[in-house]
Design a protein around this motif. Structure first.
Motif, PDB file in Angstrom:
ATOM      1  N   VAL A  43     -24.462 -11.818 -26.225  1.00  0.00           N
ATOM      2  CA  VAL A  43     -23.922 -11.769 -27.217  1.00  0.00           C
ATOM      3  C   VAL A  43     -25.333 -11.590 -28.236  1.00  0.00           C
ATOM      4  CG1 VAL A  43     -22.755 -14.031 -27.683  1.00  0.00           C
ATOM      5  CG2 VAL A  43     -22.092 -12.123 -28.669  1.00  0.00           C
ATOM      6  N   THR A  45     -28.188  -8.572 -29.728  1.00  0.00           N
ATOM      7  CA  THR A  45     -29.051  -7.837 -28.750  1.00  0.00           C
ATOM      8  C   THR A  45     -29.914  -7.217 -29.934  1.00  0.00           C
ATOM      9  OG1 THR A  45     -27.545  -5.444 -29.349  1.00  0.00           O
ATOM     10  CG2 THR A  45     -27.484  -6.712 -26.688  1.00  0.00           C
ATOM     11  N   MET A  47     -33.999  -8.957 -31.650  1.00  0.00           N
ATOM     12  CA  MET A  47     -35.175  -9.113 -30.963  1.00  0.00           C
ATOM     13  C   MET A  47     -35.042 -10.223 -30.070  1.00  0.00           C
ATOM     14  SD  MET A  47     -38.398  -9.877 -32.864  1.00  0.00           S
ATOM     15  CE  MET A  47     -37.982 -11.734 -32.916  1.00  0.00           C
ATOM     16  N   ARG A  48     -34.696 -11.442 -29.368  1.00  0.00           N
ATOM     17  CA  ARG A  48     -34.530 -12.154 -28.968  1.00  0.00           C
ATOM     18  C   ARG A  48     -33.706 -11.671 -27.516  1.00  0.00           C
ATOM     19  NH1 ARG A  48     -38.057 -16.047 -27.218  1.00  0.00           N
ATOM     20  NH2 ARG A  48     -37.136 -17.850 -26.407  1.00  0.00           N
ATOM     21  N   ASN A  74     -22.886  -5.102 -34.145  1.00  0.00           N
ATOM     22  CA  ASN A  74     -24.112  -4.021 -34.635  1.00  0.00           C
ATOM     23  C   ASN A  74     -23.416  -2.659 -33.287  1.00  0.00           C
ATOM     24  OD1 ASN A  74     -25.533  -1.184 -34.617  1.00  0.00           O
ATOM     25  ND2 ASN A  74     -26.980  -2.740 -36.533  1.00  0.00           N
ATOM     26  N   ARG A  77     -27.483  -0.619 -32.303  1.00  0.00           N
ATOM     27  CA  ARG A  77     -28.187  -1.784 -31.702  1.00  0.00           C
ATOM     28  C   ARG A  77     -28.146  -2.154 -30.295  1.00  0.00           C
ATOM     29  NH1 ARG A  77     -30.415  -3.851 -35.782  1.00  0.00           N
ATOM     30  NH2 ARG A  77     -28.184  -5.932 -36.420  1.00  0.00           N
ATOM     31  N   ILE A 112     -27.421 -14.727 -34.674  1.00  0.00           N
ATOM     32  CA  ILE A 112     -28.176 -15.362 -35.366  1.00  0.00           C
ATOM     33  C   ILE A 112     -27.780 -16.855 -36.058  1.00  0.00           C
ATOM     34  CG2 ILE A 112     -28.035 -13.153 -36.907  1.00  0.00           C
ATOM     35  CD1 ILE A 112     -26.333 -13.938 -39.349  1.00  0.00           C
ATOM     36  N   HIS A 116     -24.092 -19.474 -33.808  1.00  0.00           N
ATOM     37  CA  HIS A 116     -24.132 -19.184 -32.452  1.00  0.00           C
ATOM     38  C   HIS A 116     -22.468 -20.162 -31.902  1.00  0.00           C
ATOM     39  CE1 HIS A 116     -28.468 -19.197 -31.934  1.00  0.00           C
ATOM     40  NE2 HIS A 116     -28.164 -17.609 -31.979  1.00  0.00           N
ATOM     41  N   TYR A 119     -19.359 -18.287 -30.649  1.00  0.00           N
ATOM     42  CA  TYR A 119     -19.629 -18.003 -29.357  1.00  0.00           C
ATOM     43  C   TYR A 119     -18.995 -19.378 -28.228  1.00  0.00           C
ATOM     44  CZ  TYR A 119     -19.833 -13.767 -31.813  1.00  0.00           C
ATOM     45  OH  TYR A 119     -19.716 -12.510 -32.811  1.00  0.00           O
ATOM     46  N   GLU A 133     -29.270 -20.006 -27.244  1.00  0.00           N
ATOM     47  CA  GLU A 133     -30.941 -20.257 -28.231  1.00  0.00           C
ATOM     48  C   GLU A 133     -30.635 -21.242 -29.401  1.00  0.00           C
ATOM     49  OE1 GLU A 133     -33.863 -19.842 -28.224  1.00  0.00           O
ATOM     50  OE2 GLU A 133     -34.237 -18.419 -26.604  1.00  0.00           O
ATOM     51  N   LYS A 134     -31.323 -22.067 -29.135  1.00  0.00           N
ATOM     52  CA  LYS A 134     -31.577 -22.637 -30.263  1.00  0.00           C
ATOM     53  C   LYS A 134     -31.603 -21.986 -31.924  1.00  0.00           C
ATOM     54  CE  LYS A 134     -35.638 -21.374 -32.338  1.00  0.00           C
ATOM     55  NZ  LYS A 134     -35.388 -20.573 -33.485  1.00  0.00           N
ATOM     56  N   TRP A 205     -32.515 -12.176 -41.889  1.00  0.00           N
ATOM     57  CA  TRP A 205     -31.534 -13.244 -42.412  1.00  0.00           C
ATOM     58  C   TRP A 205     -32.105 -14.467 -42.618  1.00  0.00           C
ATOM     59  CZ3 TRP A 205     -31.241 -16.979 -38.339  1.00  0.00           C
ATOM     60  CH2 TRP A 205     -31.728 -16.109 -37.030  1.00  0.00           C
ATOM     61  N   HIS A 222     -36.937 -26.826 -33.123  1.00  0.00           N
ATOM     62  CA  HIS A 222     -37.722 -27.058 -32.035  1.00  0.00           C
ATOM     63  C   HIS A 222     -38.643 -27.974 -32.483  1.00  0.00           C
ATOM     64  CE1 HIS A 222     -37.785 -23.421 -30.037  1.00  0.00           C
ATOM     65  NE2 HIS A 222     -38.257 -22.173 -31.318  1.00  0.00           N
ATOM     66  N   TYR A 283     -33.803  -1.637 -34.429  1.00  0.00           N
ATOM     67  CA  TYR A 283     -33.845  -2.379 -36.287  1.00  0.00           C
ATOM     68  C   TYR A 283     -33.213  -0.924 -36.878  1.00  0.00           C
ATOM     69  CZ  TYR A 283     -34.356  -7.050 -34.967  1.00  0.00           C
ATOM     70  OH  TYR A 283     -35.151  -7.638 -34.163  1.00  0.00           O
TER      71      TYR A 283
HETATM   72  N1  LIG Z   1     -36.543 -19.737 -29.014  1.00  0.00           N
HETATM   73  C1  LIG Z   1     -37.354 -19.052 -29.252  1.00  0.00           C
HETATM   74  O1  LIG Z   1     -38.973 -19.191 -29.725  1.00  0.00           O
HETATM   75  C2  LIG Z   1     -36.824 -18.091 -30.314  1.00  0.00           C
HETATM   76  C3  LIG Z   1     -37.596 -16.955 -30.754  1.00  0.00           C
HETATM   77  C4  LIG Z   1     -36.821 -16.115 -31.780  1.00  0.00           C
HETATM   78  C5  LIG Z   1     -35.560 -16.474 -31.758  1.00  0.00           C
HETATM   79  N2  LIG Z   1     -34.477 -17.091 -31.297  1.00  0.00           N
HETATM   80  C6  LIG Z   1     -33.541 -17.044 -31.808  1.00  0.00           C
HETATM   81  O2  LIG Z   1     -32.396 -15.759 -31.217  1.00  0.00           O
HETATM   82  C7  LIG Z   1     -31.768 -16.262 -32.232  1.00  0.00           C
HETATM   83  C8  LIG Z   1     -31.238 -14.292 -32.243  1.00  0.00           C
HETATM   84  O3  LIG Z   1     -32.853 -13.674 -32.773  1.00  0.00           O
HETATM   85  P1  LIG Z   1     -33.411 -13.298 -33.307  1.00  0.00           P
HETATM   86  O4  LIG Z   1     -34.903 -12.634 -33.704  1.00  0.00           O
HETATM   87  O5  LIG Z   1     -33.478 -12.040 -32.216  1.00  0.00           O
HETATM   88  O6  LIG Z   1     -32.587 -12.060 -34.639  1.00  0.00           O
HETATM   89  P2  LIG Z   1     -32.282 -11.092 -34.695  1.00  0.00           P
HETATM   90  O7  LIG Z   1     -31.783 -10.690 -36.139  1.00  0.00           O
HETATM   91  O8  LIG Z   1     -33.271  -9.634 -33.867  1.00  0.00           O
HETATM   92  O9  LIG Z   1     -30.350 -10.509 -34.660  1.00  0.00           O
HETATM   93  C9  LIG Z   1     -29.512 -10.486 -34.332  1.00  0.00           C
HETATM   94  C10 LIG Z   1     -28.742 -10.108 -33.449  1.00  0.00           C
HETATM   95  O10 LIG Z   1     -26.816 -10.625 -33.466  1.00  0.00           O
HETATM   96  C11 LIG Z   1     -26.541  -9.507 -34.169  1.00  0.00           C
HETATM   97  N3  LIG Z   1     -25.593 -10.304 -34.933  1.00  0.00           N
HETATM   98  C12 LIG Z   1     -24.833 -10.735 -36.148  1.00  0.00           C
HETATM   99  N4  LIG Z   1     -24.148 -11.557 -36.446  1.00  0.00           N
HETATM  100  C13 LIG Z   1     -23.459 -11.252 -35.354  1.00  0.00           C
HETATM  101  C14 LIG Z   1     -22.359 -11.925 -34.631  1.00  0.00           C
HETATM  102  N5  LIG Z   1     -21.707 -12.773 -35.844  1.00  0.00           N
HETATM  103  N6  LIG Z   1     -21.232 -11.317 -33.414  1.00  0.00           N
HETATM  104  C15 LIG Z   1     -22.345 -10.417 -32.615  1.00  0.00           C
HETATM  105  N7  LIG Z   1     -24.201 -10.437 -33.067  1.00  0.00           N
HETATM  106  C16 LIG Z   1     -24.408 -11.189 -34.867  1.00  0.00           C
HETATM  107  C17 LIG Z   1     -27.662  -8.615 -34.935  1.00  0.00           C
HETATM  108  O11 LIG Z   1     -26.249  -7.893 -35.104  1.00  0.00           O
HETATM  109  C18 LIG Z   1     -28.110  -8.797 -34.577  1.00  0.00           C
HETATM  110  O12 LIG Z   1     -28.632  -7.470 -33.089  1.00  0.00           O
HETATM  111  C19 LIG Z   1     -31.908 -16.370 -32.856  1.00  0.00           C
HETATM  112  O13 LIG Z   1     -31.086 -18.014 -33.288  1.00  0.00           O
HETATM  113  C20 LIG Z   1     -32.790 -17.077 -33.214  1.00  0.00           C
HETATM  114  O14 LIG Z   1     -32.874 -18.305 -33.714  1.00  0.00           O
HETATM  115  C21 LIG Z   1     -35.615 -18.688 -30.914  1.00  0.00           C
END
Ligand SMILES: NC(=O)c1ccc[n+]([C@@H]2O[C@H](COP(=O)([O-])OP(=O)(O)OC[C@H]3O[C@@H](n4cnc5c(N)ncnc54)[C@H](O)[C@@H]3O)[C@@H](O)[C@H]2O)c1
Length: 442
Positions: A43, A45, A47-48, A74, A77, A112, A116, A119, A133-134, A205, A222, A283
């Motif tokens: 859940v 989708t 970048m991460r 989305n 996406r 975001i 977390h 879910y 994820e953190k 965000w 982290h 995006y």
């Molecule tokens: N460990 C690491 O090094 C690292 C690096 C980057 C991101 N992250 C973590 O990964 C997570 C995502 O970050 P990202 O950069 O991919 O952000 P992102 O904005 O690219 O992706 C977040 C996704 O979550 C979706 N979303 C938002 N609210 C939602 C909801 N209520 N239900 C379902 N989907 C929802 C958005 O539509 C989006 O597709 C964050 O928690 C971030 O802390 C960790």
């Protein structure tokens, strides 16, 4: 911790996951039988989700992991992510529907940060192992909800702290376990983010506290997790200061987002998202669904997080941690020092991404100062190979055994977030001392 052999005996439908180790052991133990692969839903989708937990897992772990569903709010996406990951699975915009339809063993949560907990709690209630994820949570109510759901379900939560997996980070852990500096008395931890990486948090965000819990939670969790892990102790009380002096309202002009901005020529932080084809797909091409602008204005007046942060943490074992993070620096880096009664350990990093240079130096009191050689080669890939390490840990139960305690579960997720939460609560109250025990019942 269960042995790999024992876990292999658990059938897919019946396995009761209690730790991250068991999760990985269950999947790797069943690697040879495709019907026993770990059924994984994801859940979030973005970048991460797509680039770290989607594409590489589908490519390199298909012997132990089978994707069964993808979900995101989305709808464009999530379909694009499916195409990029290259799996033929159903996509959903409703989490419960995904879990009920696809019956996964585990759910990877990469939404975001402030979402977390929903879910995690729902996965526990539905009998599915959450891998998050953190940051695990961004406020104390979310944290308590996860602790309570975990207690009711008897299952654990896996938290993917990749920052434990860097070559130097593991070496520091090993040296501290060997008591190379004797008893640690104090730690200085300074984080420097530049006007590219640092600015990126102010484009989207993360710039709203209600989404990220500020960078004290989203980013610093982290570092607080590393501190908790290195020191093998729990934080007791926290005080902090924070300010917003560079991004947000601190500029004479602003727009909505870079592509549409009339100030693009004069803005030093102009960012062209269209130069990244993956970001365009994930995006730009999906904006019609939710208005999420990946190149949002770093000068947005709504920004309510800090760009300069200073935190003090007192640990149960008496160690004092002094932490700072600044997000508008001319270069990236970290400066981490452990002061012990027998010496000092300095871990310095200069630069980021593929241009990172690190040094670990051990200086004995009344003795020699030497650079510590690394005994392991950094792996290829994101975050200096740390992401490859965390994927192996989660899906292949490697390393096994785990002498450096690389695995992280709910407790580590909670305590790392709680330092950040205590820090922003302290800032809200002019630096008042906040006790971790007053935030949640651990
Ligand atoms: N460990 C690491 O090094 C690292 C690096 C980057 C991101 N992250 C973590 O990964 C997570 C995502 O970050 P990202 O950069 O991919 O952000 P992102 O904005 O690219 O992706 C977040 C996704 O979550 C979706 N979303 C938002 N609210 C939602 C909801 N209520 N239900 C379902 N989907 C929802 C958005 O539509 C989006 O597709 C964050 O928690 C971030 O802390 C960790």
């Amino acid at each position: 911790m269960q042995s790999q052999k024992h876990s292999a005996l658990l059938s897919r439908r019946n396995f009761v996951v209690t730790t991250g180790a068991t999760l990985a052991a269950a999947s790797s133990g069943a690697a040879s039988q495709s019907s026993k692969r770990l059924r994984l839903a994801l859940v979030g989708t973005g970048m991460r989700g797509t680039l770290t937990w989607g594409i590489p897992v589908a490519k390199n772990y298909s012997d132990v992991v089978e994707f069964v569903g993808l979900c995101d709010i989305n709808s464009k996406r999530v379909k694009m992510s499916r195409e990029m990951i290259g799996v033929n699975v159903p996509v959903f915009t409703d989490f419960d529907e995904m879990v009920k339809t696809t019956r996964p063993d585990a759910v990877m949560i990469t939404t975001i940060c402030a979402t977390h907990y929903r879910y995690i709690v729902r996965s526990l209630e539905l009998g599915v192992h959450p891998i998050t994820e953190k940051a695990m949570c961004t406020d104390e109510q979310q944290c308590q909800a996860i602790l309570d759901a975990q207690r009711r379900s008897g299952r654990n939560v896996t938290v993917t702290f990749n920052a434990r997996h860097g070559v130097e980070d593991k070496k520091v852990k090993q040296l501290l376990m060997e008591r190379a500096v004797g008893d640690v008395i104090a730690v200085d931890f300074h984080e420097y983010l530049n006007t590219s990486h640092g600015a990126d948090y102010f484009r989207r965000w993360h710039r709203l506290k209600e989404n990220s819990g500020t960078l004290l939670v989203h980013k610093a969790c982290h570092h607080f997790d590393q501190a908790n892990w290195w020191l093998e102790s729990d934080p007791v009380e926290v005080s902090a200061w924070g300010q917003l002096k560079y991004y947000g309202h601190n500029n004479s002009f602003r727009g909505t987002h870079c592509r549409a901005c009339p100030y693009r020529k004069q803005c030093k932080l102009y960012y062209d998202v269209t130069k990244n084809p993956q970001f365009v797909k994930l995006y730009v091409d999906c904006e019609s669904e939710d208005g999420y602008l990946r190149d949002g204005c770093v000068w947005a007046e709504s920004t309510n997080i800090y760009d300069s942060m200073s935190v003090r943490v007192r640990y149960r074992n008496g160690v004092i941690l002094t932490y700072t993070a600044n997000t508008y620096q001319p270069y990236e880096g970290q400066s981490i020092s452990f002061m012990g009664n027998k010496g000092r350990l300095d871990y310095q990093t200069f630069g980021g991404g593929g241009h990172k240079v690190s040094e670990v130096r051990l200086t004995r009191t009344f003795g020699k100062s030497e650079i510590v050689p690394m005994t392991e080669q950094a792996r290829a890939g994101e975050h200096g190979g740390a992401d490859a390490g965390i994927r192996d840990l989660v899906f292949r139960n490697l390393p096994n055994p785990d002498p450096l305690s690389l695995r992280a579960g709910m407790r580590a997720g909670a305590l790392s977030s709680l330092i950040g939460i205590a820090a922003y609560r302290s800032i809200e109250q002019n630096g008042r001392l906040v006790r971790i025990n007053d935030l949640v019942k651990l």
